[in-house]
Design a protein around this motif. Sequence first.
Motif, short mmCIF file in Angstrom:
data_model
loop_
_atom_site.label_atom_id
_atom_site.label_comp_id
_atom_site.label_asym_id
_atom_site.label_seq_id
_atom_site.Cartn_x
_atom_site.Cartn_y
_atom_site.Cartn_z
N ALA A 43 78.10 -55.56 88.18
CA ALA A 43 77.69 -54.21 87.77
C ALA A 43 78.58 -53.71 86.64
CB ALA A 43 77.76 -53.26 88.96
N ARG A 44 79.86 -54.04 86.71
CA ARG A 44 80.77 -53.61 85.64
C ARG A 44 80.45 -54.34 84.34
NH1 ARG A 44 87.02 -53.03 87.26
NH2 ARG A 44 86.81 -55.25 87.62
N GLY A 45 80.02 -55.59 84.43
CA GLY A 45 79.59 -56.32 83.25
C GLY A 45 78.40 -55.67 82.57
N VAL A 46 77.47 -55.12 83.38
CA VAL A 46 76.32 -54.41 82.83
C VAL A 46 76.78 -53.22 81.99
CG1 VAL A 46 74.30 -53.01 83.41
CG2 VAL A 46 74.76 -55.11 84.68
N MET A 47 77.78 -52.48 82.50
CA MET A 47 78.29 -51.31 81.77
C MET A 47 78.92 -51.71 80.44
SD MET A 47 77.41 -48.82 83.69
CE MET A 47 78.37 -47.38 83.23
N TRP A 48 79.61 -52.86 80.42
CA TRP A 48 80.19 -53.34 79.17
C TRP A 48 79.09 -53.65 78.15
CZ3 TRP A 48 84.91 -52.82 77.54
CH2 TRP A 48 85.99 -52.79 78.44
N ILE A 49 78.09 -54.40 78.58
CA ILE A 49 77.04 -54.84 77.65
C ILE A 49 76.24 -53.65 77.12
CG2 ILE A 49 74.98 -56.28 77.39
CD1 ILE A 49 76.13 -58.02 79.69
N ASN A 67 78.53 -48.02 88.15
CA ASN A 67 77.19 -47.44 88.31
C ASN A 67 76.81 -46.74 87.03
OD1 ASN A 67 79.14 -45.23 89.24
ND2 ASN A 67 77.22 -44.11 89.00
N ILE A 68 75.52 -46.51 86.86
CA ILE A 68 74.99 -45.97 85.61
C ILE A 68 74.15 -44.74 85.89
CG2 ILE A 68 72.93 -47.46 85.73
CD1 ILE A 68 73.13 -47.73 82.68
N LYS A 69 74.26 -43.74 85.03
CA LYS A 69 73.42 -42.55 85.18
C LYS A 69 72.09 -42.80 84.50
CE LYS A 69 72.93 -37.65 84.17
NZ LYS A 69 73.45 -36.45 83.50
N VAL A 70 71.00 -42.58 85.24
CA VAL A 70 69.65 -42.77 84.71
C VAL A 70 68.83 -41.53 85.05
CG1 VAL A 70 67.57 -44.19 84.74
CG2 VAL A 70 69.80 -45.27 85.02
N THR A 71 68.11 -41.00 84.07
CA THR A 71 67.28 -39.81 84.27
C THR A 71 65.80 -40.21 84.32
OG1 THR A 71 67.20 -39.41 81.88
CG2 THR A 71 68.95 -38.33 83.12
N GLU A 91 83.31 -46.47 80.58
CA GLU A 91 84.17 -45.31 80.35
C GLU A 91 85.60 -45.60 80.78
OE1 GLU A 91 82.66 -41.49 81.51
OE2 GLU A 91 80.58 -42.15 81.30
N SER A 92 85.81 -45.82 82.07
CA SER A 92 87.15 -46.05 82.57
C SER A 92 87.09 -46.89 83.83
CB SER A 92 87.85 -44.72 82.87
OG SER A 92 89.10 -44.93 83.48
N THR A 93 88.03 -47.80 83.98
CA THR A 93 88.12 -48.61 85.19
C THR A 93 89.50 -49.24 85.26
OG1 THR A 93 86.96 -50.28 86.52
CG2 THR A 93 87.27 -50.78 84.19
N ILE A 94 89.79 -49.95 86.35
CA ILE A 94 91.09 -50.58 86.55
C ILE A 94 90.91 -52.09 86.69
CG2 ILE A 94 93.05 -50.83 88.14
CD1 ILE A 94 93.25 -48.26 86.69
N TYR A 95 91.77 -52.85 86.02
CA TYR A 95 91.80 -54.30 86.16
C TYR A 95 93.16 -54.71 86.72
CZ TYR A 95 87.45 -55.08 83.63
OH TYR A 95 86.12 -55.11 83.26
N ASP A 96 93.15 -55.54 87.76
CA ASP A 96 94.38 -56.07 88.34
C ASP A 96 94.63 -57.47 87.78
OD1 ASP A 96 94.72 -53.79 89.89
OD2 ASP A 96 93.55 -54.61 91.56
N LEU A 97 95.80 -57.64 87.16
CA LEU A 97 96.15 -58.90 86.50
C LEU A 97 97.29 -59.58 87.23
CD1 LEU A 97 96.21 -57.60 82.81
CD2 LEU A 97 94.25 -58.44 84.11
#
Length: 399
Positions: free
Chosen positions: A244-250, A178-182, A255-261
């Motif tokens: 949604a996580r792809g949006v944060m990358w672009i 998710n993204i913070k928007v003002t 900031e921080s997240t977990i990837y299961d490999l």
Amino acid sequence: MKKVRGLILLLILLYTGLLAGCWNQRELSQLSMVTAIGIDKASKDKEYRVSLQVINPSAVAGGQGQGGGEQISPITVYTGTGSTISTAIYKTSQKMPREPLFTHVQLIIIGESFAKRGIQDLFDVFERSPQARLTSSVLVTKGNDAKSIISTISPSEKIPVNAIVGKAKVTKSLWSENIKVTIDEVIKDLVSKENGLVISGITFIGNHKSKEGTSTKLSDILKIQGMALFKDGKLVRWLAGSDARGVMWIKNKMESTIYDLDCKEKKYGISVKNSTSKTNVTVTVKNEKPIFSIHALTEGTINEVKCDIDLSDPKEVKKLETQWGDQIKNEIIAAIDVAQRENSDIYGFGKIINRTEPEKWKKIKKRWGKTFAESQINVKVDAFIRQTGMRINPYLLQE
């Protein structure tokens, strides 16, 4: 000389008295502190329903109860309807014992049905008001109305809006879906010919009940979930999960997240947490056709291992880095595909062209939505595992 000095002193005292007057002062006991505003579509077409979350000072400060131990609600929610936001707000005065004060508003929540109708003209009243804070956060409800959300009491915070703002902050920093928007950021995106708009969503877990002028019981749990994608000021679809996580990358806001490999023969046998992340976007324009290059760089740490992998072997670590980088790349590509299908440049790519190639931007800005949808976008991801935690190999590894 003494008479002159006395006259000057007298004039100074007279003018000081005039300047020090508090002609427009208002006592705190005469005001109701509004901490959150909910905006929904009213039953009448093209009307607004505005809900104000107001603090009950006695419940927040003192505490315990009133009249035989009855618990006092920390908030009261008042609603009003009107053809403008201003009218709806002022009509709440028919139900409020004190004048509303808006200098402490932390959150604006927009109902989903209202967002689908369009939010283009929603924020003018906030930009004009001397009391409004343009740094207040904005959220969109998912599957509910705004009034129900701001009527919810939190079990962990005395002031409910603090719980919502806190959840949005924590999930953004730890999970990054998710993204913070003002308010000011929403206004900039709405008037921009270069940018689309995304706003984080909020929804209920479990059942909920609300009544006008009261608060809900302590049984409701709110969850920050998904992103609302807007086109021409209207909510057109929701983004969730890896999209949604792809949006944060672009947008370079990861900031921080977990990837299961996958590990050996075990699916999702290893968890990796990214510690630092940076995304850079560049563009070249050839024959009025832009080509974007996205380069994401991340470093991370092994968080959990459920297989017998030898993490002291550089080859094994390299395999994990490649797998991790491929996952991130797929998320970025999927997020781009969603935005291009909606012809909505939520990433601000048009702004990059305007900044680096202003003359070429002038030629394509009028048809930017379509041009963005047809643009070539190349993605490269470099992922590096720098640490393995407090140990190297898992205890499952046999000597």
